[in-house]
Write a protein that holds these residues in place. Structure first.
Motif, PDB file in Angstrom:
ATOM      1  N   ALA A 133       0.835  -1.212   0.000  1.00 29.58           N
ATOM      2  CA  ALA A 133       0.000   0.000   0.000  1.00 29.58           C
ATOM      3  C   ALA A 133       0.864   1.253   0.000  1.00 29.58           C
ATOM      4  O   ALA A 133       0.581   2.233  -0.704  1.00 29.58           O
ATOM      5  CB  ALA A 133      -0.934  -0.008   1.205  1.00 29.58           C
ATOM      6  N   LEU A 134       1.945   1.239   0.790  1.00 29.01           N
ATOM      7  CA  LEU A 134       2.828   2.396   0.850  1.00 29.01           C
ATOM      8  C   LEU A 134       3.544   2.626  -0.480  1.00 29.01           C
ATOM      9  O   LEU A 134       3.824   3.766  -0.848  1.00 29.01           O
ATOM     10  CB  LEU A 134       3.860   2.211   1.970  1.00 29.01           C
ATOM     11  CG  LEU A 134       3.315   2.183   3.401  1.00 29.01           C
ATOM     12  CD1 LEU A 134       4.444   1.907   4.387  1.00 29.01           C
ATOM     13  CD2 LEU A 134       2.608   3.481   3.759  1.00 29.01           C
ATOM     14  N   ASP A 135       3.836   1.548  -1.199  1.00 28.27           N
ATOM     15  CA  ASP A 135       4.556   1.653  -2.476  1.00 28.27           C
ATOM     16  C   ASP A 135       3.864   2.584  -3.463  1.00 28.27           C
ATOM     17  O   ASP A 135       4.529   3.240  -4.271  1.00 28.27           O
ATOM     18  CB  ASP A 135       4.696   0.270  -3.132  1.00 28.27           C
ATOM     19  CG  ASP A 135       5.701  -0.618  -2.425  1.00 28.27           C
ATOM     20  OD1 ASP A 135       6.502  -0.094  -1.623  1.00 28.27           O
ATOM     21  OD2 ASP A 135       5.680  -1.832  -2.673  1.00 28.27           O
ATOM     22  N   VAL A 136       2.532   2.600  -3.431  1.00 31.05           N
ATOM     23  CA  VAL A 136       1.780   3.392  -4.419  1.00 31.05           C
ATOM     24  C   VAL A 136       1.173   4.646  -3.789  1.00 31.05           C
ATOM     25  O   VAL A 136       0.262   5.251  -4.341  1.00 31.05           O
ATOM     26  CB  VAL A 136       0.675   2.530  -5.077  1.00 31.05           C
ATOM     27  CG1 VAL A 136       1.290   1.421  -5.904  1.00 31.05           C
ATOM     28  CG2 VAL A 136      -0.286   1.944  -4.031  1.00 31.05           C
ATOM     29  N   GLY A 137       1.696   5.037  -2.609  1.00 30.75           N
ATOM     30  CA  GLY A 137       1.175   6.224  -1.951  1.00 30.75           C
ATOM     31  C   GLY A 137      -0.207   6.030  -1.373  1.00 30.75           C
ATOM     32  O   GLY A 137      -0.933   7.009  -1.149  1.00 30.75           O
ATOM     33  N   GLY A 138      -0.596   4.764  -1.114  1.00 30.47           N
ATOM     34  CA  GLY A 138      -1.906   4.472  -0.542  1.00 30.47           C
ATOM     35  C   GLY A 138      -1.891   4.540   0.973  1.00 30.47           C
ATOM     36  O   GLY A 138      -0.901   4.933   1.598  1.00 30.47           O
ATOM     37  N   THR A 139      -3.010   4.168   1.569  1.00 33.45           N
ATOM     38  CA  THR A 139      -3.128   4.208   3.024  1.00 33.45           C
ATOM     39  C   THR A 139      -3.229   2.785   3.566  1.00 33.45           C
ATOM     40  O   THR A 139      -3.847   1.908   2.954  1.00 33.45           O
ATOM     41  CB  THR A 139      -4.371   5.006   3.463  1.00 33.45           C
ATOM     42  OG1 THR A 139      -5.520   4.509   2.779  1.00 33.45           O
ATOM     43  CG2 THR A 139      -4.197   6.475   3.154  1.00 33.45           C
ATOM     44  N   THR A 140      -2.643   2.597   4.730  1.00 35.51           N
ATOM     45  CA  THR A 140      -2.663   1.288   5.356  1.00 35.51           C
ATOM     46  C   THR A 140      -2.834   1.435   6.857  1.00 35.51           C
ATOM     47  O   THR A 140      -2.332   2.404   7.449  1.00 35.51           O
ATOM     48  CB  THR A 140      -1.388   0.484   5.020  1.00 35.51           C
ATOM     49  OG1 THR A 140      -1.494  -0.835   5.560  1.00 35.51           O
ATOM     50  CG2 THR A 140      -0.137   1.152   5.554  1.00 35.51           C
ATOM     51  N   LEU A 141      -3.563   0.511   7.456  1.00 38.12           N
ATOM     52  CA  LEU A 141      -3.832   0.517   8.892  1.00 38.12           C
ATOM     53  C   LEU A 141      -3.215  -0.733   9.506  1.00 38.12           C
ATOM     54  O   LEU A 141      -3.529  -1.851   9.085  1.00 38.12           O
ATOM     55  CB  LEU A 141      -5.341   0.533   9.146  1.00 38.12           C
ATOM     56  CG  LEU A 141      -5.792   0.399  10.605  1.00 38.12           C
ATOM     57  CD1 LEU A 141      -5.376   1.634  11.405  1.00 38.12           C
ATOM     58  CD2 LEU A 141      -7.296   0.194  10.689  1.00 38.12           C
ATOM     59  N   ALA A 142      -2.352  -0.545  10.485  1.00 33.67           N
ATOM     60  CA  ALA A 142      -1.741  -1.665  11.202  1.00 33.67           C
ATOM     61  C   ALA A 142      -2.393  -1.782  12.573  1.00 33.67           C
ATOM     62  O   ALA A 142      -2.300  -0.863  13.392  1.00 33.67           O
ATOM     63  CB  ALA A 142      -0.240  -1.453  11.351  1.00 33.67           C
ATOM     64  N   VAL A 143      -3.079  -2.895  12.811  1.00 31.00           N
ATOM     65  CA  VAL A 143      -3.716  -3.156  14.104  1.00 31.00           C
ATOM     66  C   VAL A 143      -2.741  -4.012  14.908  1.00 31.00           C
ATOM     67  O   VAL A 143      -2.354  -5.109  14.485  1.00 31.00           O
ATOM     68  CB  VAL A 143      -5.066  -3.877  13.928  1.00 31.00           C
ATOM     69  CG1 VAL A 143      -5.736  -4.066  15.283  1.00 31.00           C
ATOM     70  CG2 VAL A 143      -5.975  -3.086  12.992  1.00 31.00           C
ATOM     71  N   LEU A 144      -2.355  -3.524  16.078  1.00 28.21           N
ATOM     72  CA  LEU A 144      -1.246  -4.106  16.820  1.00 28.21           C
ATOM     73  C   LEU A 144      -1.703  -4.926  18.025  1.00 28.21           C
ATOM     74  O   LEU A 144      -2.759  -4.663  18.608  1.00 28.21           O
ATOM     75  CB  LEU A 144      -0.301  -2.999  17.288  1.00 28.21           C
ATOM     76  CG  LEU A 144       0.163  -1.998  16.219  1.00 28.21           C
ATOM     77  CD1 LEU A 144       1.125  -0.984  16.831  1.00 28.21           C
ATOM     78  CD2 LEU A 144       0.807  -2.712  15.044  1.00 28.21           C
ATOM     79  N   GLY A 145      -0.861  -5.877  18.396  1.00 32.90           N
ATOM     80  CA  GLY A 145      -1.056  -6.641  19.631  1.00 32.90           C
ATOM     81  C   GLY A 145      -0.221  -6.089  20.760  1.00 32.90           C
ATOM     82  O   GLY A 145      -0.011  -6.750  21.777  1.00 32.90           O
ATOM     83  N   THR A 146       0.279  -4.866  20.591  1.00 30.81           N
ATOM     84  CA  THR A 146       1.052  -4.136  21.597  1.00 30.81           C
ATOM     85  C   THR A 146       0.491  -2.727  21.680  1.00 30.81           C
ATOM     86  O   THR A 146      -0.447  -2.378  20.967  1.00 30.81           O
ATOM     87  CB  THR A 146       2.529  -4.054  21.182  1.00 30.81           C
ATOM     88  OG1 THR A 146       2.623  -3.276  19.965  1.00 30.81           O
ATOM     89  CG2 THR A 146       3.130  -5.434  20.926  1.00 30.81           C
TER      90      THR A 146
END
Length: 384
Positions: A180-193
């Motif tokens: 997603a970052l490669d094409v300037g898109g948006t990404t959401l990382a849901v963490l276990g920390t």
């Protein structure tokens, strides 16, 4: 203006988020008991106004009841009050945002799931939580082909306006975020920390890059370290935030199948990419397909299935029937490029298709690899 004469405890109590931080720090308030509160109270923060008998009626355990009493009495020394106040200070120091159940921008998709967390912590772009999302999950020990699939699908989905959601684990998760970052898109990382804790350490660069255009999200307070039990809880948020979950590679005991099961329980779409019958990491995907998941070969397969949500993504550009062969390639490299497909092809087969000798073939493949047009994969080579 902030009254600088206030004590830290008074400043905490005056913050509109403080009741929700206390709710999040009450001991024993897990998914089931939180759901019981939601079932009884239209405004869950009313829990902090109830008398002891009412608290017992809705099943609040003794330690949690003591925390509510400490709130009602303004007792700053109670452990739950201290934990909530310490969290509040950490949020201020690190510019971490709070999203709680009482706010209008709490993710509407997440409100629909069982046991949605009362409080979320976020670093990055808050507005993306309301945008259409697709989760991409899979094995931590993915094959090169699986990593390529995850990255390519993430790129295509991001270009169509979807937020690519995953759990920032090694393997498929990391490849999806990066795609997603490669094409300037948006990404959401849901963490276990906590959102201020990088896990795994190998993704330190990814954790720094994501908040610039996307977001890190967790139900765990800042400073929370990784624990095995946190990740299944995280998975329900990954699937709950998304309209659908794409499983790229998964063994039969993969945690990705837990995410898929949760997505099914939450009424979300499940997608799976098939693989070789000889690849153990394809068996989980094949099992999902047998159980009714949508078999996916292209992004169009996902878009067609999601049309029922009423907000289909923009239509993609027409697919080209023949690959565009870069003109700067020599004749032999062009012949090899035309002979390749998106499935692995052995050197023997390529020799047969192109009529090239083994030495000439390998030289052409080297030129194609240097241009990023060909991938070396188990079983030979395939077009990138």
């Amino acid at each position: 203006m902030t009254d600088t004469t206030l004590s830290p405890a008074d400043a905490f109590l005056r913050d509109p988020c403080s009741p929700w931080l206390l709710l999040a720090h009450l001991p024993g308030l897990g998914e089931r008991r939180w759901q019981a509160i939601l079932d009884h109270l239209p405004d869950p923060s009313e829990l902090l106004t109830l008398d002891p008998a009412s608290l017992r009626t809705i099943g609040l355990p003794p330690l949690a009841r003591a925390g509510v009493l400490a709130w009602q009495q303004g007792d700053p020394d109670h452990p739950a009050m201290q934990d909530a106040q310490a969290c509040w200070h950490r949020l201020k120091d690190q510019a971490i945002q709070v999203i709680h159940w009482g706010q209008p921008d709490y993710p509407s998709a997440l409100r629909q799931i069982h046991g949605a967390p009362p409080v979320l912590y976020l670093k990055g772009q808050r507005d993306l939580l309301s945008r259409p999302q697709i989760a991409i999950v899979g094995s931590r020990n993915a094959t090169r082909s699986g990593l390529d699939h995850a990255r390519q699908f993430a790129r295509a989905l991001a270009e169509r306006g979807f937020v690519v959601t995953s759990g920032m684990a090694l393997g498929i998760d990391g490849a999806a975020h990066q795609g997603a970052l490669d094409v300037g898109g948006t990404t959401l990382a849901v963490l276990g920390t906590g959102v201020d804790v990088v896990y795994p350490a190998a993704h330190r660069g990814l954790a720094a890059a994501i908040p610039e255009s996307g977001a890190l999200l967790s139900e765990f307070p800042p400073g929370t370290r990784a624990r095995a039990g946190h990740f299944p809880r995280r998975n329900r948020i990954i699937s709950g935030m998304a309209q659908g979950t794409l499983v790229v590679e998964a063994g039969l005991r993969s945690g990705s199948l837990i995410t898929a099961r949760l997505a099914l329980e939450q009424g979300r779409e499940i997608f799976a990419i098939p693989g070789s019958i000889h690849n153990p990491l394809a068996r989980g995907c094949h099992q999902l397909i047998r159980q009714g998941a949508t078999l996916v070969e292209s992004v169009q397969d996902i878009e067609e299935q999601l049309a029922a949500w009423g907000s289909p993504a923009p239509a993609p550009a027409p697919a080209e029937e023949e690959p565009v062969v870069p003109e700067h390639l020599g004749a032999e490299a062009q012949a090899v490029f035309r002979a390749l497909a998106f499935d692995p092809c052995s050197t023997d087969d390529l020799c047969d298709r192109t009529g090239l000798s083994a030495d000439a073939l390998l030289q052409a493949i080297l030129m194609l690899e240097m241009d990023g047009l060909v991938l070396t994969v188990p079983g030979g080579y395939q077009r990138a």
